[in-house]
Motif scaffolding. Structure first.
Motif, PDB file in Angstrom:
ATOM      1  N   ALA A 104       0.818  -1.215   0.000  1.00 41.91           N
ATOM      2  CA  ALA A 104       0.000   0.000   0.000  1.00 41.91           C
ATOM      3  C   ALA A 104       0.854   1.268   0.000  1.00 41.91           C
ATOM      4  O   ALA A 104       0.453   2.298  -0.554  1.00 41.91           O
ATOM      5  N   ASN A 105       2.030   1.195   0.616  1.00 35.96           N
ATOM      6  CA  ASN A 105       2.926   2.362   0.684  1.00 35.96           C
ATOM      7  C   ASN A 105       4.024   2.295  -0.380  1.00 35.96           C
ATOM      8  O   ASN A 105       5.171   2.725  -0.156  1.00 35.96           O
ATOM      9  N   LYS A 106       3.674   1.772  -1.527  1.00 35.72           N
ATOM     10  CA  LYS A 106       4.625   1.594  -2.626  1.00 35.72           C
ATOM     11  C   LYS A 106       5.387   2.876  -2.962  1.00 35.72           C
ATOM     12  O   LYS A 106       6.618   2.865  -3.092  1.00 35.72           O
ATOM     13  N   ILE A 107       4.677   3.995  -3.087  1.00 31.11           N
ATOM     14  CA  ILE A 107       5.320   5.247  -3.495  1.00 31.11           C
ATOM     15  C   ILE A 107       6.279   5.741  -2.418  1.00 31.11           C
ATOM     16  O   ILE A 107       7.377   6.222  -2.714  1.00 31.11           O
ATOM     17  N   GLU A 108       5.904   5.589  -1.152  1.00 29.12           N
ATOM     18  CA  GLU A 108       6.780   6.027  -0.061  1.00 29.12           C
ATOM     19  C   GLU A 108       8.071   5.211  -0.041  1.00 29.12           C
ATOM     20  O   GLU A 108       9.158   5.750   0.174  1.00 29.12           O
ATOM     21  N   ILE A 109       7.947   3.897  -0.255  1.00 28.15           N
ATOM     22  CA  ILE A 109       9.138   3.037  -0.283  1.00 28.15           C
ATOM     23  C   ILE A 109      10.048   3.439  -1.433  1.00 28.15           C
ATOM     24  O   ILE A 109      11.267   3.605  -1.265  1.00 28.15           O
ATOM     25  N   PHE A 110       9.464   3.621  -2.611  1.00 28.01           N
ATOM     26  CA  PHE A 110      10.272   4.004  -3.768  1.00 28.01           C
ATOM     27  C   PHE A 110      10.927   5.363  -3.543  1.00 28.01           C
ATOM     28  O   PHE A 110      12.097   5.563  -3.896  1.00 28.01           O
ATOM     29  N   LYS A 111      10.178   6.300  -2.933  1.00 26.46           N
ATOM     30  CA  LYS A 111      10.720   7.635  -2.667  1.00 26.46           C
ATOM     31  C   LYS A 111      11.954   7.551  -1.771  1.00 26.46           C
ATOM     32  O   LYS A 111      12.977   8.204  -2.036  1.00 26.46           O
TER      33      LYS A 111
ATOM     34  N   GLN B 224      15.774   8.477  -2.881  1.00 28.59           N
ATOM     35  CA  GLN B 224      16.546   9.486  -2.155  1.00 28.59           C
ATOM     36  C   GLN B 224      17.877   8.919  -1.689  1.00 28.59           C
ATOM     37  O   GLN B 224      18.914   9.603  -1.731  1.00 28.59           O
ATOM     38  N   THR B 225      17.867   7.673  -1.267  1.00 30.83           N
ATOM     39  CA  THR B 225      19.101   7.027  -0.800  1.00 30.83           C
ATOM     40  C   THR B 225      20.122   6.902  -1.918  1.00 30.83           C
ATOM     41  O   THR B 225      21.294   7.268  -1.756  1.00 30.83           O
ATOM     42  N   ILE B 226      19.699   6.389  -3.080  1.00 36.51           N
ATOM     43  CA  ILE B 226      20.690   6.228  -4.156  1.00 36.51           C
ATOM     44  C   ILE B 226      21.106   7.591  -4.704  1.00 36.51           C
ATOM     45  O   ILE B 226      22.277   7.780  -5.070  1.00 36.51           O
ATOM     46  N   PHE B 227      20.189   8.560  -4.721  1.00 33.92           N
ATOM     47  CA  PHE B 227      20.571   9.893  -5.186  1.00 33.92           C
ATOM     48  C   PHE B 227      21.683  10.465  -4.298  1.00 33.92           C
ATOM     49  O   PHE B 227      22.686  10.987  -4.803  1.00 33.92           O
ATOM     50  N   GLU B 228      21.500  10.376  -2.998  1.00 34.70           N
ATOM     51  CA  GLU B 228      22.502  10.920  -2.071  1.00 34.70           C
ATOM     52  C   GLU B 228      23.834  10.186  -2.209  1.00 34.70           C
ATOM     53  O   GLU B 228      24.906  10.803  -2.120  1.00 34.70           O
ATOM     54  N   GLN B 229      23.770   8.872  -2.432  1.00 33.59           N
ATOM     55  CA  GLN B 229      25.000   8.082  -2.607  1.00 33.59           C
ATOM     56  C   GLN B 229      25.769   8.559  -3.844  1.00 33.59           C
ATOM     57  O   GLN B 229      26.988   8.762  -3.800  1.00 33.59           O
ATOM     58  N   TYR B 230      25.050   8.724  -4.963  1.00 35.36           N
ATOM     59  CA  TYR B 230      25.728   9.136  -6.188  1.00 35.36           C
ATOM     60  C   TYR B 230      26.112  10.603  -6.151  1.00 35.36           C
ATOM     61  O   TYR B 230      27.150  10.988  -6.702  1.00 35.36           O
ATOM     62  N   GLU B 231      25.335  11.423  -5.486  1.00 39.09           N
ATOM     63  CA  GLU B 231      25.691  12.832  -5.333  1.00 39.09           C
ATOM     64  C   GLU B 231      27.017  12.972  -4.589  1.00 39.09           C
ATOM     65  O   GLU B 231      27.838  13.840  -4.906  1.00 39.09           O
ATOM     66  N   ALA B 232      27.237  12.087  -3.616  1.00 41.13           N
ATOM     67  CA  ALA B 232      28.466  12.146  -2.821  1.00 41.13           C
ATOM     68  C   ALA B 232      29.687  11.639  -3.587  1.00 41.13           C
ATOM     69  O   ALA B 232      30.816  12.002  -3.267  1.00 41.13           O
TER      70      ALA B 232
ATOM     71  N   LYS C  59      17.274  20.155 -16.217  1.00 42.17           N
ATOM     72  CA  LYS C  59      18.640  20.571 -16.550  1.00 42.17           C
ATOM     73  C   LYS C  59      19.432  21.056 -15.329  1.00 42.17           C
ATOM     74  O   LYS C  59      20.570  21.490 -15.449  1.00 42.17           O
ATOM     75  N   SER C  60      18.796  20.966 -14.160  1.00 46.73           N
ATOM     76  CA  SER C  60      19.481  21.316 -12.922  1.00 46.73           C
ATOM     77  C   SER C  60      19.000  20.359 -11.841  1.00 46.73           C
ATOM     78  O   SER C  60      17.962  19.707 -11.983  1.00 46.73           O
ATOM     79  N   LEU C  61      19.749  20.281 -10.753  1.00 50.24           N
ATOM     80  CA  LEU C  61      19.345  19.386  -9.667  1.00 50.24           C
ATOM     81  C   LEU C  61      18.030  19.842  -9.045  1.00 50.24           C
ATOM     82  O   LEU C  61      17.195  19.011  -8.667  1.00 50.24           O
ATOM     83  N   LYS C  62      17.826  21.166  -8.968  1.00 50.27           N
ATOM     84  CA  LYS C  62      16.570  21.678  -8.426  1.00 50.27           C
ATOM     85  C   LYS C  62      15.404  21.244  -9.301  1.00 50.27           C
ATOM     86  O   LYS C  62      14.369  20.778  -8.801  1.00 50.27           O
ATOM     87  N   ALA C  63      15.563  21.398 -10.607  1.00 47.36           N
ATOM     88  CA  ALA C  63      14.506  20.992 -11.536  1.00 47.36           C
ATOM     89  C   ALA C  63      14.271  19.485 -11.465  1.00 47.36           C
ATOM     90  O   ALA C  63      13.127  19.017 -11.558  1.00 47.36           O
ATOM     91  N   TYR C  64      15.343  18.751 -11.305  1.00 49.20           N
ATOM     92  CA  TYR C  64      15.216  17.297 -11.199  1.00 49.20           C
ATOM     93  C   TYR C  64      14.385  16.913  -9.981  1.00 49.20           C
ATOM     94  O   TYR C  64      13.455  16.093 -10.073  1.00 49.20           O
ATOM     95  N   HIS C  65      14.705  17.472  -8.836  1.00 48.79           N
ATOM     96  CA  HIS C  65      13.968  17.139  -7.606  1.00 48.79           C
ATOM     97  C   HIS C  65      12.498  17.532  -7.714  1.00 48.79           C
ATOM     98  O   HIS C  65      11.616  16.806  -7.246  1.00 48.79           O
ATOM     99  N   LEU C  66      12.224  18.670  -8.327  1.00 48.78           N
ATOM    100  CA  LEU C  66      10.835  19.084  -8.528  1.00 48.78           C
ATOM    101  C   LEU C  66      10.099  18.109  -9.444  1.00 48.78           C
ATOM    102  O   LEU C  66       8.929  17.781  -9.206  1.00 48.78           O
ATOM    103  N   ALA C  67      10.790  17.630 -10.492  1.00 51.10           N
ATOM    104  CA  ALA C  67      10.184  16.673 -11.419  1.00 51.10           C
ATOM    105  C   ALA C  67       9.873  15.356 -10.713  1.00 51.10           C
ATOM    106  O   ALA C  67       8.787  14.782 -10.883  1.00 51.10           O
ATOM    107  N   VAL C  68      10.823  14.871  -9.915  1.00 47.01           N
ATOM    108  CA  VAL C  68      10.610  13.622  -9.181  1.00 47.01           C
ATOM    109  C   VAL C  68       9.434  13.767  -8.210  1.00 47.01           C
ATOM    110  O   VAL C  68       8.562  12.893  -8.125  1.00 47.01           O
ATOM    111  N   GLN C  69       9.405  14.892  -7.497  1.00 48.39           N
ATOM    112  CA  GLN C  69       8.317  15.129  -6.545  1.00 48.39           C
ATOM    113  C   GLN C  69       6.961  15.160  -7.257  1.00 48.39           C
ATOM    114  O   GLN C  69       5.981  14.569  -6.785  1.00 48.39           O
ATOM    115  N   GLU C  70       6.914  15.818  -8.404  1.00 50.97           N
ATOM    116  CA  GLU C  70       5.669  15.893  -9.178  1.00 50.97           C
ATOM    117  C   GLU C  70       5.241  14.512  -9.672  1.00 50.97           C
ATOM    118  O   GLU C  70       4.065  14.136  -9.587  1.00 50.97           O
TER     119      GLU C  70
END
Length: 317
Positions: free
Chosen positions: A242-249, A253-261, A298-309
């Motif tokens: 039932a919480n599929k989207i929360e788990i994926f989110k 976020q975890t893999i994004f932070e790993q690759y960002e680092a 084309k930016s990290l801010k735009a990317y995060h907004l797209a993912v959130q949407e």
């Protein structure tokens, strides 16, 4: 029958960052294959390969290293390296279909060179005690090539042969050849694992019915496209949590932070995450629209907004 599920290695995707996050949030995979080690003629291990295999980077999962080579000395060098890290098995990749590999007589481009395969395996078994397993395609040009190779492999005590039921020149296009895989079952005494196009629980159930003697199954692209798939297969359910989207989110976020680092600059991070979304998007309600939103970022801010949407839209459906 109990089924063992394995993660088929995908270069650029299934590194230790992805594996650890996958295991934490989804589970269902019994064993991961590491993306292959390629030496390019030098008996040196790249730091990136070493990091990927370090036991401290793989504490929560079972991992099998893999090599791609057409040289026995390279094979022995890598075997010694992985044994020093504590690994007992080395998987030999005769499956990679990409021209930059096959034109050099490696991956699926090596399947027809029976003499070289025999020579390499003989030297490895003579000079090393490492357990050897194989990952193969049916051939490069046609699916009969593997049938000519199997008698060569029969001379050696391989742990198993994992077969992707396509030929090399297909790349990932077209369907899998299940009749050809069945001929492999009929023509070897080695333990076979199946790989190719396991994309849903329904597909897995059909494969299981078609090949009742197979109890080890590799999931490659399907695992990235639908990370819930292995656990759903294990739990024999076609229903997502039932919480599929929360788990994926949280996973995202975890893999994004790993690759960002670990990556240098927004451009490289966006390239990395966009490559993942090419698979992720396929299991959203509107795959084309979903992936288009990511590509336009084309930016990290735009990317995060797209993912959130994307996630908010999916949650409302």
């Amino acid at each position: 029958m109990n089924h063992t599920l394995l993660s088929s290695p995908l270069q650029g995707f299934t590194d230790y960052k992805f594996r650890n996050a996958f295991q934490k949030y989804f589970g269902g995979i019994d064993t991961f294959y590491a993306p292959y080690i390629k030496l390019n003629g030098k008996l040196e291990i790249k730091k990136s390969y070493e990091r990927d295999l370090l036991p401290e980077n793989n504490t929560s999962l079972e991992l099998i290293p893999q090599i791609i080579t057409n040289d026995a000395d390279e094979f022995l060098f890598v075997a010694k390296f992985v044994q020093e890290l504590g690994y007992k098995e080395l998987n030999w990749n005769l499956g990679c279909p990409y021209p930059m590999v096959t034109k050099r007589g490696m991956g699926s481009g090596l399947i027809c060179d029976f003499a070289k395969i025999e020579q390499i395996l003989q030297k490895v078994y003579d000079k090393s005690d490492i357990t050897v397993s194989m990952k193969m395609r049916m051939g490069y040009e046609n699916s009969n090539e593997i049938l000519a190779t199997l008698p060569i492999l029969a001379q050696f005590p391989l742990k198993n042969i994992a077969i992707h039921a396509r030929i090399g020149k297909q790349l990932y296009k077209g369907g899998v050849d299940l009749d050809a895989f069945e001929r492999c079952i009929e023509n070897t005494n080695h333990k076979l694992y199946y790989n190719g196009d396991i994309t849903s629980v329904a597909v897995f159930d059909k494969m299981q019915q078609r090949f009742p003697s197979i109890d080890h199954w590799l999931i490659g692209r399907g695992l990235i496209a639908d990370p819930f798939l292995p656990s759903m297969i294990k739990n024999n359910t076609q229903h997502y949590p039932a919480n599929k989207i929360e788990i994926f989110k949280d996973f995202h976020q975890t893999i994004f932070e790993q690759y960002e680092a670990s990556l240098s600059g927004a451009h490289h991070i966006l390239l990395k995450m966009t490559s993942f979304w090419e698979y992720f998007a396929t299991h959203f309600t509107d795959p084309h629209k979903t992936f288009k939103k990511i590509k336009k970022s084309k930016s990290l801010k735009a990317y995060h907004l797209a993912v959130q949407e994307i996630l908010n839209d999916e949650k409302r459906r």
